[in-house]
Design an enzyme around this catalytic site. Structure first.
Site, mmCIF file in Angstrom:
data_model
loop_
_atom_site.group_PDB
_atom_site.id
_atom_site.type_symbol
_atom_site.label_atom_id
_atom_site.label_comp_id
_atom_site.label_asym_id
_atom_site.label_seq_id
_atom_site.Cartn_x
_atom_site.Cartn_y
_atom_site.Cartn_z
ATOM 1 N N GLY A 266 54.335 -40.102 10.289
ATOM 2 C CA GLY A 266 53.116 -39.425 9.888
ATOM 3 C C GLY A 266 53.225 -37.897 9.889
ATOM 4 O O GLY A 266 54.392 -37.526 10.586
ATOM 5 N N VAL A 267 52.226 -37.266 9.643
ATOM 6 C CA VAL A 267 52.421 -35.738 9.946
ATOM 7 C C VAL A 267 52.002 -35.183 11.396
ATOM 8 O O VAL A 267 51.176 -35.897 12.104
ATOM 9 C CB VAL A 267 51.298 -35.100 8.821
ATOM 10 C CG1 VAL A 267 51.176 -33.807 9.123
ATOM 11 C CG2 VAL A 267 51.600 -35.506 7.587
ATOM 12 N N GLY A 268 52.737 -34.248 11.766
ATOM 13 C CA GLY A 268 51.999 -33.489 12.964
ATOM 14 C C GLY A 268 53.185 -33.690 14.146
ATOM 15 O O GLY A 268 54.193 -33.856 14.116
ATOM 16 N N ASN A 269 52.526 -33.552 15.339
ATOM 17 C CA ASN A 269 53.139 -33.011 16.461
ATOM 18 C C ASN A 269 53.833 -34.200 17.010
ATOM 19 O O ASN A 269 55.094 -33.888 17.453
ATOM 20 C CB ASN A 269 51.923 -32.831 17.652
ATOM 21 C CG ASN A 269 52.632 -31.695 18.643
ATOM 22 O OD1 ASN A 269 53.581 -31.212 18.665
ATOM 23 N ND2 ASN A 269 51.618 -31.582 19.574
ATOM 24 N N VAL A 270 53.339 -35.300 16.999
ATOM 25 C CA VAL A 270 53.990 -36.405 17.708
ATOM 26 C C VAL A 270 55.469 -36.883 16.815
ATOM 27 O O VAL A 270 56.506 -37.040 17.053
ATOM 28 C CB VAL A 270 53.285 -37.640 17.954
ATOM 29 C CG1 VAL A 270 54.101 -38.926 18.261
ATOM 30 C CG2 VAL A 270 52.019 -37.292 18.645
ATOM 31 N N GLU A 291 56.029 -39.959 3.439
ATOM 32 C CA GLU A 291 55.411 -39.158 2.477
ATOM 33 C C GLU A 291 55.772 -37.846 2.245
ATOM 34 O O GLU A 291 55.935 -37.134 1.380
ATOM 35 C CB GLU A 291 53.960 -39.226 3.076
ATOM 36 C CG GLU A 291 52.961 -40.473 2.953
ATOM 37 C CD GLU A 291 51.736 -40.306 3.533
ATOM 38 O OE1 GLU A 291 50.810 -41.491 3.380
ATOM 39 O OE2 GLU A 291 51.358 -39.241 4.199
ATOM 40 N N ASN A 381 40.081 -37.193 9.000
ATOM 41 C CA ASN A 381 40.911 -36.873 7.783
ATOM 42 C C ASN A 381 40.755 -37.911 6.906
ATOM 43 O O ASN A 381 40.209 -37.926 5.856
ATOM 44 C CB ASN A 381 42.358 -36.556 8.174
ATOM 45 C CG ASN A 381 42.497 -35.413 9.055
ATOM 46 O OD1 ASN A 381 41.924 -34.452 8.957
ATOM 47 N ND2 ASN A 381 43.506 -35.305 9.748
ATOM 48 N N GLY A 385 48.540 -42.581 3.894
ATOM 49 C CA GLY A 385 49.213 -43.465 3.710
ATOM 50 C C GLY A 385 49.562 -44.520 5.004
ATOM 51 O O GLY A 385 50.709 -45.499 4.810
ATOM 52 N N LYS A 405 39.972 -34.888 24.720
ATOM 53 C CA LYS A 405 38.820 -34.184 25.143
ATOM 54 C C LYS A 405 38.985 -34.003 26.831
ATOM 55 O O LYS A 405 38.065 -34.182 27.739
ATOM 56 C CB LYS A 405 37.615 -34.394 25.056
ATOM 57 C CG LYS A 405 37.317 -34.810 23.604
ATOM 58 C CD LYS A 405 36.282 -33.515 23.115
ATOM 59 C CE LYS A 405 35.986 -33.421 21.706
ATOM 60 N NZ LYS A 405 35.736 -32.295 21.164
#
EC number: 2.8.3.18
Lengths: 500, 500
Positions: A266-270, A291, A381, A385, A405
């Site tokens: 997936g997208v992002g930091n991790v 993707e 969001n 996918g 949080k």
């Protein structure tokens, strides 16, 4: 107006070059408008900016179908003027998200692999009045060379009554040849998608389009407004190292080849942290079937560890984009973009056996995953996918920090407040605390492992207490729950601002 | 002992014919035992009966992997003596269900298409110590001719250390040639499954097996203990007519060919009613790509309306089984059994575009579906193949009576107490009250349609009230919920015996 004539190779089509305003004037209220764009990459910029300006004075709405999320000049601008009625299949823009949650926008959150065929099958209500796609260039035959994403552009162009092409001069011509475009036939005529490895080429390097179908060509010189990459924090690093350890063990146990199986992340930091973990590992000859191709892939290529990556979008950080453009001659040997119904195809994902790594908002103690809704109600969001890959992967991993949080939210809960991936689809859950391997476990066994390995120490006793009381209370239950308490953690957060 | 020598065509193998007791003696505690059987069809009968008898005196447990549910001589007998530790991938037997819910059995409820590969990938913990499969006959080469179901038998035989074959003399030899056996390679070597229409033949008519691998051959003359078919009640009739009306409209609107697309239908009363609806309709040249072939298919063949049906099990009623055996020469022209990883293949289901019709326990107002758990805790049967088809179908339909327990339960609820199919996977919900077409609708739009069309009049005002209060309470929500009330209907039922 920027001169784009050298990019419009069909001389007759050059007469269709108009301003963004002129093209935007073609769009009527309630039209189904389908565009390019997948992440803030390869989306259209000039026409929606002009359209939003027009809507400011003359308020109306369109239905907007895209590849996935788009950038500020498209989703952002149109949401700002409340110009969207129906939106599918994915979004990440803040202004649009607010419109979605307030009810101004009817948001159809769907599996990305299904979005093009859903439109083709006639399920979205009517056909496509106009497709607007970003291009590097138009060939002498009128065919369209896409840019940094493919998404649903090919299928939308095929279906649309009318096509508007935005020729973006910031997109390098070296992108030509990096796309592999294949639109499946619909049932009962569909054939097997003939991909057996990530670098198989099965289609054309352009979107087939008859010159007659192109109504307007619009020059654009606005760059992809991509997102900066977050710092890799300790939490992401810890998750990454749990995943690398797992994969090394899979190789050791003979459940994976030495070069793994194609990675999907997936997208992002991790995702970024995991890819960095690979860069630093002993693994080599890796492949990717995913993707979105982000900065980490360039690192893997530079480290000589990536044989090939197939995706539907290049979505690096602003610095990554510059790096990509600068070294595109080298990177293009290792990279390919496909339509999202191919990049996310369940058929291909299961056949080649991807390792799916995606992010969860929360997981419950039985392995269900919420990917979309904050406290069960507010859209973040969308599913994107994740379901296409999670359901069909060789190994399905979901990651989430154990709390959110500042500790007020436990990401491991008794019962997910919204479920996007069911217990049947999840093999592995990872938090910075540890990794729960759920393969071959019953729900009661899973609960113990998830609480033990993944929960934050602050919440572990509360989760164990819930689980043990649920076992006692239900006596006869495959999935012990105290129904009156199952969602009480979320209720408490909504009331008090903390799950503690 | 029954003489099965004419069915064991390899003369050397005839020396391995032993009693069920002798074969059962081979099975040791904690073995992984994988058997044939999908519904109460083609399951093994003699050996588990003997094994259960042995366990009565000498208590121990095995892990039991099958195709799906099995009959009383297998699941029933072994559950009775508490002889099962881990059970996958599906069950319907009452005694076994009790063991599952009490915690005596660790039940892994999984998508049926994944069960064989899950075992092959090594995810179930160890390999298969012994495979036991029912056969019509064994060929001269040692290959196994299956009976009324295929399930996971081929893959289990391939994986097992040792094979025990039960040759069942009640199964007619005309079954030979009705199977099409194809076991995919595992990633990274897997190839496209070359099926483009239901009658495509891609494999062998037998389960390949070396004679050396066969340890014992056991005679059996117990018939498949199939289940009687329920009467088609008014509720099922009403649902069937809503579905037929929908499908006729899809044809009229040009979204389906005149002979529809391949039908998939779950097991039971509603499926049966729908198939009967087709018999009485003007539709013709129908095809079926499903798991289980029931009585209705014979009616469709007799009415000249069915060109071909592919499944993984013949599971008619006792009368239907007699009818099938009697007319097998005619029926075999129209019917074929495949391994369940092919009959339920997401790849094939999406490619050929099945119309998926499955049964829900409950649906929520946003279109999520519970297929497995009563009041969120107690296992009913399992997800079976519903997810394989629902996720990948051309059109995904879930049916349920609008109420259960004489009206004390509403099958349309604010929030499902367990979710097996998410909002992203459901196109149509049908009750006897009406049909909700959810295609292209946002969650808020879906809620209104589901309540309006599908809810029972007794519950409609309560559901509307919940929904409207949720909209007011959340203000900003893609999916309005009052989290503290979302599961209160189930809570009320558990406490008072009614949701009213």
């Amino acid at each position: 107006m920027i001169d784009i004539r050298d990019r419009v190779r069909n001389k007759e089509l050059q007469s269709k070059i108009v301003s963004a305003e002129e093209a935007a004037a073609y769009i009527k209220p309630n039209m189904n408008v389908a565009t390019s764009g997948f992440t803030p990459s390869g989306y259209v910029k000039a026409v929606p900016t002009a359209l939003a300006k027009r809507m400011e004075k003359e308020p109306f709405k369109i239905n907007l179908w895209t590849g996935a999320s788009t950038g500020i000049e498209e989703d952002g601008a149109l949401a700002k003027v409340n110009g969207i009625n129906v939106r599918m299949p994915y979004q990440t823009n803040k202004e649009l998200r607010n419109r979605v949650n307030s009810g101004d926008v009817e948001y159809i959150d769907m599996h990305l692999s299904e979005s093009a065929q859903f439109a083709r099958y006639g399920y979205m209500g009517g056909g496509i009045d106009v497709a607007i796609v970003e291009a590097c260039a138009i060939t002498e035959e009128g065919n369209i060379i896409p840019t940094t994403s493919l998404g649903n552009s090919a299928s939308y162009v095929q279906q649309a009554d009318v096509v508007i092409v935005e020729v973006n001069t910031t997109q390098p011509l070296e992108l030509e040849g990096m796309h592999d475009i294949y639109v499946p036939l619909d049932p009962p005529h569909r054939l097997p998608i003939p991909i057996v490895k990530p670098n198989d080429r099965i289609g054309t390097p352009y979107i087939p389009c008859s010159p007659d179908k192109i109504k307007f060509i619009v020059p654009c010189d606005i760059k992809d407004h991509t997102r900066p990459l977050g710092e890799i924090d300790d939490c992401a690093k810890a998750m990454s190292s749990h995943i690398i350890e797992l994969l090394n063990n899979e190789i050791k146990e003979g459940r994976m080849p030495a070069n793994l199986l194609p990675l999907q992340s997936g997208v992002g930091n991790v995702a970024n942290a995991v890819i960095h973990g690979f860069v630093e590992s002993d693994l080599k000859d890796l492949s990717v079937y995913t993707e979105v191709i982000q900065d980490g892939m360039f690192d893997l290529i530079d480290a000589g560890k990536l044989s090939f990556a197939s995706g539907t979008a290049f979505s690096p950080s602003p610095e990554g984009l510059d790096r990509f453009y600068k070294n595109i001659k080298e990177y293009r040997k290792h990279l390919m973009l496909r339509p999202e119904e191919i990049s996310n195809s369940p058929e291909v994902a299961r056949r080649i056996g991807v390792i799916a790594m995606n992010t969860a908002i929360e997981c419950d103690i039985y392995g269900n995953v919420n990917s979309t809704h904050i406290m069960g109600t507010k859209m973040m969001n969308g599913i994107g996918g994740s379901g296409d890959f999670a359901r069909n992967a060789y190994l399905t991993i979901f990651c989430t920090g154990s709390t959110a949080k500042g500790g007020a939210i436990s990401s491991i809960v008794p019962f997910c407040s919204h479920i996007d991936h069911t217990e049947h689809d999840v093999d592995i859950i990872v938090t910075e605390q540890g990794l729960a391997d759920l393969r071959g476990l019953s729900p009661r066994q899973r609960a113990k492992v998830i609480i033990e390995k993944c929960a934050h120490p602050d919440y572990k006793p509360m989760l164990l207490d819930y689980y043990e009381r649920a076992v006692t209370a239900t006596k006869n239950a495959q999935t012990p729950h105290i129904i009156s308490e199952a969602l009480s953690w979320h209720e408490k957060f909504v009331e008090t601002g903390s799950m503690k």
